[in-house]
Design a protein around this motif. Structure first.
Motif, short mmCIF file in Angstrom:
data_model
loop_
_atom_site.label_atom_id
_atom_site.label_comp_id
_atom_site.label_asym_id
_atom_site.label_seq_id
_atom_site.Cartn_x
_atom_site.Cartn_y
_atom_site.Cartn_z
N ASN A 1 0.80 -1.23 0.11
CA ASN A 1 -0.08 0.06 -0.03
C ASN A 1 1.00 1.24 0.04
OD1 ASN A 1 -2.43 -1.35 0.12
ND2 ASN A 1 -2.69 -1.41 2.15
N GLU A 2 1.85 1.32 0.73
CA GLU A 2 2.88 2.38 0.86
C GLU A 2 3.46 2.63 -0.42
OE1 GLU A 2 3.45 4.50 3.25
OE2 GLU A 2 1.76 3.73 4.16
N ILE A 3 3.86 1.53 -1.23
CA ILE A 3 4.45 1.71 -2.60
C ILE A 3 3.55 2.19 -3.37
CG2 ILE A 3 5.26 0.17 -4.53
CD1 ILE A 3 6.72 -1.54 -2.22
N VAL A 4 2.33 1.68 -3.47
CA VAL A 4 1.29 2.24 -4.37
C VAL A 4 1.09 3.74 -4.04
CG1 VAL A 4 -1.34 2.30 -4.80
CG2 VAL A 4 -0.02 0.21 -4.77
N LYS A 5 0.94 4.32 -2.95
CA LYS A 5 1.01 5.43 -2.48
C LYS A 5 1.95 6.57 -3.12
CE LYS A 5 -1.74 4.91 1.82
NZ LYS A 5 -1.85 5.15 3.24
N ILE A 6 3.19 5.83 -2.96
CA ILE A 6 4.38 6.76 -3.48
C ILE A 6 4.36 6.53 -4.86
CG2 ILE A 6 6.97 6.49 -3.77
CD1 ILE A 6 6.97 5.17 -0.78
N LYS A 7 4.08 5.54 -5.48
CA LYS A 7 3.75 5.77 -7.13
C LYS A 7 2.84 6.78 -7.57
CE LYS A 7 5.52 1.23 -8.24
NZ LYS A 7 5.18 -0.09 -8.86
N GLU A 8 1.67 6.74 -6.83
CA GLU A 8 0.72 7.88 -7.35
C GLU A 8 1.06 9.11 -7.11
OE1 GLU A 8 -2.56 6.82 -4.82
OE2 GLU A 8 -3.06 4.91 -6.16
N ARG A 9 1.98 9.43 -5.79
CA ARG A 9 2.46 10.93 -5.36
C ARG A 9 3.56 11.04 -6.72
NH1 ARG A 9 6.79 12.89 -3.50
NH2 ARG A 9 6.83 15.05 -2.52
N ASN A 10 4.38 10.26 -7.08
CA ASN A 10 5.43 10.42 -7.99
C ASN A 10 4.76 10.87 -9.26
OD1 ASN A 10 7.44 10.14 -6.11
ND2 ASN A 10 7.96 7.83 -6.94
N LYS A 11 3.84 10.00 -9.52
CA LYS A 11 3.11 10.67 -10.97
C LYS A 11 2.61 11.89 -10.83
CE LYS A 11 1.33 5.97 -12.42
NZ LYS A 11 0.12 5.07 -12.48
N LYS A 12 1.81 12.34 -9.88
CA LYS A 12 1.29 13.76 -9.66
C LYS A 12 2.51 14.78 -9.63
CE LYS A 12 -1.42 16.70 -6.59
NZ LYS A 12 -0.83 17.70 -6.93
N VAL A 13 3.69 14.43 -9.05
CA VAL A 13 4.85 15.27 -8.99
C VAL A 13 5.34 15.14 -10.25
CG1 VAL A 13 7.34 15.80 -8.28
CG2 VAL A 13 5.38 15.03 -6.55
N GLU A 14 5.50 14.23 -11.10
CA GLU A 14 5.84 14.56 -12.48
C GLU A 14 5.12 15.30 -13.62
OE1 GLU A 14 6.34 10.20 -13.46
OE2 GLU A 14 7.95 9.93 -12.32
N LEU A 15 3.76 15.12 -13.31
CA LEU A 15 2.80 15.84 -14.01
C LEU A 15 2.79 17.49 -13.73
CD1 LEU A 15 0.66 15.41 -16.17
CD2 LEU A 15 -1.17 15.57 -14.08
N ASP A 16 2.99 17.62 -12.38
CA ASP A 16 3.35 19.21 -11.99
C ASP A 16 4.43 19.70 -12.67
OD1 ASP A 16 0.93 19.20 -10.35
OD2 ASP A 16 2.19 18.68 -8.41
N LYS A 17 5.58 18.90 -12.66
CA LYS A 17 6.85 19.42 -13.21
C LYS A 17 6.64 19.61 -14.84
CE LYS A 17 11.33 20.39 -13.37
NZ LYS A 17 11.66 21.63 -13.01
N ALA A 18 5.88 18.74 -15.46
CA ALA A 18 5.72 18.88 -16.84
C ALA A 18 4.96 19.96 -17.01
CB ALA A 18 5.10 17.60 -17.23
N TRP A 19 3.90 20.52 -16.32
CA TRP A 19 3.11 21.50 -16.54
C TRP A 19 3.92 22.75 -16.24
CZ3 TRP A 19 -0.55 23.89 -18.76
CH2 TRP A 19 -1.15 25.01 -18.00
#
Length: 87
Positions: free
Chosen positions: A8-26
């Motif tokens: 569950n922690e790994i899934v949460k970290i991956k979801e957060r990383n996707k959001k951070v990557e999208l924010d950076k791309a924006w």
């Protein structure tokens, strides 16, 4: 920790990383930069027409503030459209 908790922690970290990557791309996207330029330009033109005969440092200083504020407020809609196309 149990394995399920770790998963569950790994899934949460991956979801957060996707959001951070999208924010950076924006933040680095050309769409964002162009929108800020265009919206700021429109604000400057409209503002210049309104205060054409007024020479005041105080009023002139409002131009970048108003342009930046309006561009950041209106970019939410552009970002939502951009995110849908970049997920």
């Amino acid at each position: 920790m149990e394995i399920k908790e770790l998963e569950n922690e790994i899934v949460k970290i991956k979801e957060r990383n996707k959001k951070v990557e999208l924010d950076k791309a924006w933040e680095t996207s050309w769409i964002r930069k162009i929108c800020i330029c265009v919206l700021t330009y429109i604000v400057v033109v409209v503002y210049s027409i309104i205060v054409e005969n007024i020479n005041s440092v105080w009023l002139s200083s409002l131009v970048p503030v108003i342009g930046f504020t309006l561009s950041t407020l209106s970019l939410k809609l552009v970002r939502n459209i951009w995110e849908k196309n970049n997920k």
